[in-house]
Scaffold this active site. Structure first.
Site, mmCIF file in Angstrom:
data_model
loop_
_atom_site.group_PDB
_atom_site.id
_atom_site.type_symbol
_atom_site.label_atom_id
_atom_site.label_comp_id
_atom_site.label_asym_id
_atom_site.label_seq_id
_atom_site.Cartn_x
_atom_site.Cartn_y
_atom_site.Cartn_z
ATOM 1 N N LYS A 124 9.227 -0.542 7.834
ATOM 2 C CA LYS A 124 9.363 0.234 6.592
ATOM 3 C C LYS A 124 8.121 0.181 5.689
ATOM 4 O O LYS A 124 8.183 0.515 4.510
ATOM 5 C CB LYS A 124 10.603 -0.175 5.770
ATOM 6 C CG LYS A 124 11.925 -0.137 6.500
ATOM 7 C CD LYS A 124 12.152 1.040 7.378
ATOM 8 C CE LYS A 124 12.378 2.336 6.685
ATOM 9 N NZ LYS A 124 12.561 3.431 7.691
ATOM 10 N N GLY A 126 5.277 1.901 6.385
ATOM 11 C CA GLY A 126 4.534 3.159 6.453
ATOM 12 C C GLY A 126 3.823 3.247 7.802
ATOM 13 O O GLY A 126 2.827 3.967 7.951
ATOM 14 N N THR A 127 4.350 2.542 8.794
ATOM 15 C CA THR A 127 3.701 2.457 10.112
ATOM 16 C C THR A 127 3.676 3.808 10.835
ATOM 17 O O THR A 127 2.707 4.136 11.501
ATOM 18 C CB THR A 127 4.409 1.406 10.995
ATOM 19 O OG1 THR A 127 5.801 1.736 11.073
ATOM 20 C CG2 THR A 127 4.261 0.010 10.430
ATOM 21 N N ARG A 128 4.750 4.580 10.687
ATOM 22 C CA ARG A 128 4.791 5.881 11.359
ATOM 23 C C ARG A 128 3.717 6.804 10.779
ATOM 24 O O ARG A 128 3.032 7.511 11.514
ATOM 25 C CB ARG A 128 6.194 6.490 11.227
ATOM 26 C CG ARG A 128 6.360 7.900 11.718
ATOM 27 C CD ARG A 128 6.016 8.100 13.183
ATOM 28 N NE ARG A 128 6.829 7.301 14.083
ATOM 29 C CZ ARG A 128 6.637 7.259 15.404
ATOM 30 N NH1 ARG A 128 5.679 7.968 15.969
ATOM 31 N NH2 ARG A 128 7.387 6.483 16.155
ATOM 32 N N SER A 213 14.306 -0.362 1.159
ATOM 33 C CA SER A 213 14.125 0.706 2.149
ATOM 34 C C SER A 213 14.831 0.327 3.456
ATOM 35 O O SER A 213 15.518 1.155 4.068
ATOM 36 C CB SER A 213 12.625 0.913 2.391
ATOM 37 O OG SER A 213 12.402 1.715 3.513
ATOM 38 N N LYS A 330 11.932 9.337 6.828
ATOM 39 C CA LYS A 330 10.758 8.757 6.163
ATOM 40 C C LYS A 330 10.662 9.354 4.770
ATOM 41 O O LYS A 330 10.454 10.564 4.634
ATOM 42 C CB LYS A 330 9.472 9.065 6.944
ATOM 43 C CG LYS A 330 9.534 8.735 8.410
ATOM 44 C CD LYS A 330 9.585 7.254 8.677
ATOM 45 C CE LYS A 330 9.823 6.993 10.155
ATOM 46 N NZ LYS A 330 9.992 5.594 10.469
ATOM 47 N N GLY A 331 10.855 8.496 3.805
ATOM 48 C CA GLY A 331 10.835 8.977 2.429
ATOM 49 C C GLY A 331 12.250 9.275 1.937
ATOM 50 O O GLY A 331 12.453 10.255 1.221
HETATM 51 N N1 LIG Z 1 3.289 10.519 4.317
HETATM 52 C C1 LIG Z 1 4.459 9.885 4.336
HETATM 53 N N2 LIG Z 1 5.612 10.558 4.535
HETATM 54 C C2 LIG Z 1 6.797 9.922 4.547
HETATM 55 N N3 LIG Z 1 6.931 8.584 4.384
HETATM 56 C C3 LIG Z 1 5.808 7.862 4.190
HETATM 57 C C4 LIG Z 1 4.539 8.477 4.148
HETATM 58 N N4 LIG Z 1 3.621 7.514 3.921
HETATM 59 C C5 LIG Z 1 4.280 6.369 3.801
HETATM 60 N N5 LIG Z 1 5.598 6.566 3.974
HETATM 61 C C6 LIG Z 1 6.601 5.513 3.898
HETATM 62 O O1 LIG Z 1 6.920 5.116 5.213
HETATM 63 C C7 LIG Z 1 8.163 4.450 5.103
HETATM 64 C C8 LIG Z 1 8.746 4.233 6.472
HETATM 65 O O2 LIG Z 1 7.987 3.218 7.051
HETATM 66 P P1 LIG Z 1 7.830 3.034 8.615
HETATM 67 O O3 LIG Z 1 7.343 4.299 9.218
HETATM 68 O O4 LIG Z 1 7.003 1.833 8.847
HETATM 69 O O5 LIG Z 1 9.329 2.802 9.054
HETATM 70 S S1 LIG Z 1 9.830 2.181 10.424
HETATM 71 O O6 LIG Z 1 9.682 0.730 10.351
HETATM 72 O O7 LIG Z 1 9.063 2.782 11.509
HETATM 73 O O8 LIG Z 1 11.261 2.563 10.479
HETATM 74 C C9 LIG Z 1 8.977 5.327 4.195
HETATM 75 O O9 LIG Z 1 9.917 4.524 3.552
HETATM 76 P P2 LIG Z 1 11.126 5.110 2.670
HETATM 77 O O10 LIG Z 1 10.494 5.823 1.514
HETATM 78 O O11 LIG Z 1 11.880 3.936 2.231
HETATM 79 O O12 LIG Z 1 11.891 6.008 3.565
HETATM 80 C C10 LIG Z 1 7.920 5.916 3.247
HETATM 81 O O13 LIG Z 1 7.938 5.354 1.963
#
Ligand SMILES: Nc1ncnc2c1ncn2[C@@H]1O[C@H](COP(=O)(O)OS(=O)(=O)O)[C@@H](OP(=O)(O)O)[C@H]1O
EC number: 2.8.2.-
Length: 367
Positions: A124, A126-128, A213, A330-331
């Site tokens: 959570k 922001g790895t994706r 999150s 995500k988000g």
């Molecule tokens: N560009 C962009 N678009 C959407 N979301 C973004 C972006 N950059 C960072 N994030 C943040 O990434 C959070 C999800 O983190 P991960 O991708 O590491 O999640 S996971 O562990 O793979 O499930 C996700 O967490 P949440 O906001 O809690 O959903 C986002 O805050």
């Protein structure tokens, strides 16, 4: 009468018949010539003007050599979808073609290699986003799914792991992301044994927000779980935080980092700020490119801030008109948490955060 008419026409008949035959033959030849020309032009037109790809329609369309030189036809056309593809698929599942993924020509080109770089955490954080942003770079090829090799699938062996990887050219970096590696005790040793030169990327985020999150995600799958407050504390009045709860434990970054520093020097670990990744994606990605030793090709021109989503979305090319946002997971809108609980958790994390800042030499400003 008839005889007379015929009789009068008699001497001219062979000449007229010859003329008629000649005209008929001539028109037939012309028709054939035009038809051939038209067909030929149509072929050229399609392949040159419409830019139709050279591709094979199926088995038997060519020999082995042709198979390597031509790209297979994709009957479905470009895959619709978003960069935020589902994570944690069945290991070994084929990597979906995600928006933002670079194409290095033929899928048969290059070699499957073990990754030289890994996004090891945090869940959570922001790895994706980092994975989808960096894979736009032509010198990076990434696995779209999370293979969980160094935690769940280690027993399958390195050959299995390698077989999952995308093919790369000599100059390209192979990358994968599995955020749970960061909190897996055995992961640093196992990665070190694969290659001591592996470059590690950790995306960190305010541990309180990260925990919320994480909880929001679990709640979306299991609506019957206890409240966030209930899970966070062993005794809330005494301020005793339950560190055995994963959502809390993952955010104790300083603790987990110690295991990594037993195997890797700090210079081999790059920390991305999950907060800055949202406010200044180009800046964060610039540093990621420097760390990977690749040219800064991903710049502010690749990002578009989508006000409705509240996050930056990616333009696959600088001039692309259609930025792609990550998926709905995500988000997400977070669960509302009592501000007092947030304060208590902030206090709890403070010493771990300070230790973390000191160790990495960066202040992430979570206080
Ligand atoms: N560009 C962009 N678009 C959407 N979301 C973004 C972006 N950059 C960072 N994030 C943040 O990434 C959070 C999800 O983190 P991960 O991708 O590491 O999640 S996971 O562990 O793979 O499930 C996700 O967490 P949440 O906001 O809690 O959903 C986002 O805050």
């Amino acid at each position: 009468m008839a005889y007379r008419v015929l009789g009068r026409a008699g001497p001219a008949q062979p000449r007229r018949a010859r003329r008629l035959l000649f005209a008929f033959t001539l028109s037939l030849s012309c028709t054939y010539l035009c038809y051939s020309l038209l067909c030929c032009c149509d072929d050229l037109g399609q392949s040159r003007l419409l830019g139709a790809p050279r591709c094979l329609r199926g088995p038997g369309a060519g020999g082995q050599k042709l198979l390597q030189e031509s790209r297979p036809c994709d009957p479905s056309g470009p895959t619709p979808g978003e960069p935020g593809a589902p994570s944690a698929p069945a290991a070994g599942a084929p990597s979906p073609r995600l928006a933002g993924a670079n194409h290095s020509g033929s899928p048969k080109l290059g070699t499957k290699r073990l990754p030289q770089a890994l996004i090891v955490g945090v869940k959570k954080g922001g790895t994706r986003a980092v994975l989808e942003f960096i894979r736009v770079h032509p010198d990076v090829r990434a696995l779209g799914t999370e293979p969980h090799f160094f935690d769940r699938n280690y027993g399958r062996g390195l050959d299995w792991y390698r077989s999952l990887m995308p093919r790369t050219l000599e100059s390209q970096i192979t990358l994968e992301k599995t955020p749970s590696y960061f909190v897996t005790q055995e992961a640093p040793r196992r990665i070190f044994n694969m290659s001591r030169d592996t470059k590690l990327i950790v995306v960190v985020r305010n541990p309180v927000t990260r925990a919320i999150s994480d909880y929001t995600q679990t709640l979306s799958k299991k609506p019957d779980i206890p409240t966030f407050e209930g899970l966070s504390f062993r005794n809330r009045t005494l301020g005793l935080v339950d560190v055995s709860w994963n959502a809390i434990r993952i955010g104790m970054y300083a603790l987990h980092l110690e295991s990594w520093l037993r195997y890797f020097p700090l210079a081999q670990i790059h920390f991305v700020s999950g907060e800055r990744l949202i406010t200044d994606p180009a800046g964060e990605m610039g540093r990621v490119q420097d760390f990977l030793g690749i040219k800064r090709l991903i710049t502010d021109k690749h990002f578009y801030f989508n006000k409705t989503k509240g996050f930056p979305c990616l333009k696959k090319t600088e001039s692309s008109l259609l930025p792609r946002c990550l998926g709905k997971s995500k988000g997400r809108t977070h669960v509302q948490i009592d501000p007092e609980v947030i304060d208590q958790l902030r206090e709890f994390y403070r010493p771990y955060n300070i230790k973390f800042y000191e160790t990495v030499g960066q202040d992430f400003r979570w206080e």
